[in-house]
Scaffold this active site. Structure first.
Site, mmCIF file in Angstrom:
data_model
loop_
_atom_site.group_PDB
_atom_site.id
_atom_site.type_symbol
_atom_site.label_atom_id
_atom_site.label_comp_id
_atom_site.label_asym_id
_atom_site.label_seq_id
_atom_site.Cartn_x
_atom_site.Cartn_y
_atom_site.Cartn_z
ATOM 1 N N ASP A 196 38.607 19.377 31.869
ATOM 2 C CA ASP A 196 37.789 20.092 32.761
ATOM 3 C C ASP A 196 36.940 21.126 32.013
ATOM 4 O OD1 ASP A 196 39.233 19.218 34.900
ATOM 5 O OD2 ASP A 196 40.816 21.021 34.807
ATOM 6 N N LYS B 269 32.545 18.015 31.591
ATOM 7 C CA LYS B 269 32.072 16.810 31.111
ATOM 8 C C LYS B 269 31.167 16.180 31.975
ATOM 9 C CE LYS B 269 36.284 15.362 30.633
ATOM 10 N NZ LYS B 269 37.197 16.729 30.859
ATOM 11 N N GLY C 95 38.801 14.734 37.519
ATOM 12 C CA GLY C 95 37.822 15.430 38.505
ATOM 13 C C GLY C 95 36.760 15.784 37.648
ATOM 14 N N HIS C 96 35.538 15.187 37.657
ATOM 15 C CA HIS C 96 34.308 15.440 37.110
ATOM 16 C C HIS C 96 33.211 16.053 38.032
ATOM 17 C CE1 HIS C 96 35.262 12.883 33.545
ATOM 18 N NE2 HIS C 96 36.328 13.875 33.777
ATOM 19 N N GLN D 264 39.933 13.907 30.531
ATOM 20 C CA GLN D 264 40.935 14.891 30.093
ATOM 21 C C GLN D 264 40.390 15.243 28.941
ATOM 22 O OE1 GLN D 264 42.349 11.352 31.213
ATOM 23 N NE2 GLN D 264 42.221 12.354 33.051
HETATM 24 P P1 GDP Z 1 35.076 18.080 33.561
HETATM 25 O O1 GDP Z 1 36.454 17.372 34.286
HETATM 26 O O2 GDP Z 1 35.331 18.105 32.387
HETATM 27 O O3 GDP Z 1 34.033 17.314 34.245
HETATM 28 O O4 GDP Z 1 35.030 19.485 34.502
HETATM 29 P P2 GDP Z 1 35.438 20.075 35.798
HETATM 30 O O5 GDP Z 1 34.476 19.501 36.759
HETATM 31 O O6 GDP Z 1 37.021 19.509 36.231
HETATM 32 O O7 GDP Z 1 35.447 21.551 35.677
HETATM 33 C C1 GDP Z 1 34.419 22.200 35.208
HETATM 34 C C2 GDP Z 1 34.079 23.464 36.419
HETATM 35 O O8 GDP Z 1 33.149 24.150 35.885
HETATM 36 C C3 GDP Z 1 33.192 22.768 37.627
HETATM 37 O O9 GDP Z 1 33.562 23.176 38.702
HETATM 38 C C4 GDP Z 1 31.821 22.754 37.150
HETATM 39 O O10 GDP Z 1 30.846 22.776 38.260
HETATM 40 C C5 GDP Z 1 31.767 24.253 36.435
HETATM 41 N N1 GDP Z 1 31.013 24.461 35.357
HETATM 42 C C6 GDP Z 1 30.385 23.432 34.431
HETATM 43 N N2 GDP Z 1 29.615 24.035 33.387
HETATM 44 C C7 GDP Z 1 29.396 25.416 33.846
HETATM 45 C C8 GDP Z 1 28.830 26.699 33.264
HETATM 46 O O11 GDP Z 1 28.374 26.555 32.331
HETATM 47 N N3 GDP Z 1 29.231 27.716 34.096
HETATM 48 C C9 GDP Z 1 29.825 27.778 35.393
HETATM 49 N N4 GDP Z 1 30.098 29.124 35.823
HETATM 50 N N5 GDP Z 1 30.580 26.848 35.657
HETATM 51 C C10 GDP Z 1 30.461 25.831 35.269
HETATM 52 P P1 IMO Z 2 39.282 15.764 33.546
HETATM 53 O O1 IMO Z 2 38.759 14.359 33.224
HETATM 54 C C1 IMO Z 2 42.830 18.879 33.265
HETATM 55 C C2 IMO Z 2 46.748 17.010 33.018
HETATM 56 C C3 IMO Z 2 47.629 17.160 33.989
HETATM 57 C C4 IMO Z 2 48.951 17.152 33.434
HETATM 58 C C5 IMO Z 2 48.877 16.083 32.249
HETATM 59 C C6 IMO Z 2 49.530 14.612 32.642
HETATM 60 O O2 IMO Z 2 38.877 16.319 35.096
HETATM 61 O O3 IMO Z 2 39.416 16.771 32.676
HETATM 62 P P2 IMO Z 2 48.638 12.777 34.231
HETATM 63 O O4 IMO Z 2 48.212 13.017 35.716
HETATM 64 O O5 IMO Z 2 47.504 12.366 33.536
HETATM 65 O O6 IMO Z 2 49.824 12.054 34.000
HETATM 66 O O7 IMO Z 2 48.918 14.405 33.824
HETATM 67 O O8 IMO Z 2 47.353 16.201 32.130
HETATM 68 N N1 IMO Z 2 45.563 16.239 33.278
HETATM 69 C C7 IMO Z 2 44.309 17.034 33.393
HETATM 70 N N2 IMO Z 2 44.115 18.323 33.414
HETATM 71 N N3 IMO Z 2 41.876 17.804 33.477
HETATM 72 C C8 IMO Z 2 42.029 16.589 33.492
HETATM 73 O O9 IMO Z 2 40.939 15.644 33.750
HETATM 74 C C9 IMO Z 2 43.422 16.109 33.594
HETATM 75 N N4 IMO Z 2 43.895 14.899 33.884
HETATM 76 C C10 IMO Z 2 45.278 14.920 33.825
HETATM 77 O O10 IMO Z 2 47.450 18.315 34.807
HETATM 78 O O11 IMO Z 2 49.212 18.378 32.722
HETATM 79 MG MG MG Z 3 37.980 18.042 35.669
#
Ligand code: GDP
Ligand code: IMO
Ligand code: MG
Length: 421
Positions: A13, A16, A40-41, A222
């Protein structure tokens, strides 16, 4: 050309999805190489927020090919939903999305086994996303799995029946109640749909693109601290989330890897169980969660929050060979008068910048360095030159500690809120 890799250096998270979307215009192809719908991107542009799970984050850019590589595990039901959700964007999915024949399939019973295993672990549970990731990779390495290419085989029904029979025995061992009648209906529908998509030998496709001098971006899922070998084992995911995973997950040789873009938040978060040395189990952590909107994109769970952990970041940079760093969510730290950064760990009577072998059972006291906060709104800033001095101090200290330049600083979720250095 070589494949550039963008991946998370923390516990996932990191942001990416946002950065892949921002830099996709520099590439003809974006490819996911591991993980599955546990990811979840999130992408934001033109006031639209979109979350992708299996589909690469280049999908919203025209003229980009998106590949789901062999290292990914696909839940066809979730993939179908994701594609359905893209309907309003007028994307020609058969031209924009390619799926590896060698990618493994998540079956309804894999999800049940995931749930049963977590239930059996009780308090010691991993906190998995319950998407069936672990059991699917177990079947892959156990040489029992079903792959996308198998759906076209005459033997498909028999192969499916064999593996499901094994799974039912295993679920019996867990003494876990389940009913997959409805899930199987949805699964069968989604398999019929999958057959209509573009299924390819993606290792050939990618290598031909490299030969034709096209630029390919590999999108990690991840984060490095969730890597099955190098993460906080056993509180990890079941794939190699690191650069090496891009080689095996796409069929790209190590000497074909170019830049490695390592992405991190200006602080740390983690969702699910497991060690988190700099966790703030207090009001400051609450504030970070609230302002940072730190709730899972896939599961909606609260993310645990804490200060930036430089020993862990340096470790992740090392195992990935990161050549550039990207710092995300910098705007969230504007709320803090003082910002702490962990510069070393104290454990077993020593002070070290290295992680202990058993980070789960070792009691770690983080050693912090305090930084004066910048306390101003960054979300409208568009040039590095306009950064407050407190923030440039923060950026430069991290660069020096890690020994790799920070090339992008993100100050908000939107495409536009991205500052190149
Ligand atoms: P990913 O899994 O690495 O793609 O990241 P996620 O989408 O799960 O979580 C990142 C969250 O931060 C999302 O809700 C993005 O919209 C938000 N986000 C990304 N960059 C920034 C930033 O620079 N500032 C803020 N406030 N939110 C951001
Ligand atoms: P993105 O790509 C954050 C965590 C789960 C759990 C562990 C194992 O959005 O960054 P799994 O379902 O893979 O067997 O769970 O890994 N986990 C993540 N945490 N971002 C993710 O993906 C994750 N994918 C798995 O919460 O701790
Ligand atoms: Mg994510």
């Amino acid at each position: 050309m070589k494949v550039d890799v963008l991946l998370g250096l923390q516990w996932g998270d990191e942001g990416k999805g946002k950065i892949v979307d921002v830099i996709t215009p520099n590439y003809t192809t974006v490819a996911r190489f591991q993980g599955g719908p546990n990811a979840g991107h999130t992408l934001e542009f033109n006031g639209i927020k979109h979350v992708l799970h299996t589909i690469p984050s280049g999908i919203f850019r025209t003229n980009t090919i998106n590949i789901i590589g062999n290292g990914v595990v696909i839940d066809p039901v979730i993939l179908k939903k994701e594609i359905d959700n893209l309907a309003k964007f007028n994307i020609d999915i058969k031209k924009a999305l390619y799926i590896s024949r060698k990618a493994h399939l998540i079956l309804p019973t894999h999800r049940i086994i995931d749930a049963a295993s977590e239930a059996q672990k009780g308090k010691a549970k991993i906190g998995s996303t319950l998407k069936g990731i672990g059991p699917t990779y177990m079947d892959k390495t156990g040489r029992n799995g079903l792959r996308v290419g198998d759906i076209f085989s005459k033997e498909w029904d028999a192969k499916y029946a064999t593996i499901v029979a094994k799974h039912k025995e295993l679920i019996g061992f867990y003494k876990f109640d389940f009913d997959i009648t409805e899930a199987e209906i949805a699964f069968n529908e989604s398999i019929a749909f999958l057959k209509t998509l573009t299924v390819v030998d993606s290792e050939y496709l990618i290598n031909k693109k490299l030969q034709a001098n096209e630029r390919v971006l590999a999108e990690g899922a991840q984060g490095s601290m969730l890597d099955v070998d190098f993460g906080t084992y056993p509180f990890v995911t079941s794939s190699n989330t690191t650069t090496a995973g891009a080689c095996t997950g796409l069929g790209v040789a190590p000497n074909k890897i170019g830049e490695v873009l390592g992405i991190f938040k200006a602080y740390c978060t983690r969702v699910g169980s497991g060690p988190f040395p700099t966790e703030l189990d207090n009001e400051e952590g609450e504030l970070m969660r609230k302002i940072g909107n730190e709730y899972g994109s896939t599961t909606g769970r609260s993310r645990r929050c804490g200060w930036l952990d430089l020993p862990a970041l340096k470790y992740a940079t090392m195992i990935n060979g990161a050549t550039q760093l990207i710092m995300m969510k910098t705007d969230i730290l504007s709320a803090f008068n003082t910002i702490q950064v962990c510069v070393a760990y104290e454990y077993e009577g020593i002070t070290s910048e290295e992680l202990p072998y058993d980070i789960v059972t070792t009691t770690i006291n983080p050693v912090y360095k305090a930084f004066k906060g910048w306390n101003c709104d960054l979300t409208q800033v568009r040039n590095y030159a306009d950064f407050p001095v407190e923030l440039t101090n923060y950026v430069e200290f991290i660069e020096q500690y890690i020994g790799v330049p920070i090339k992008i600083v993100s100050v908000g979720p939107d495409r536009e809120q991205t500052i190149l250095r």
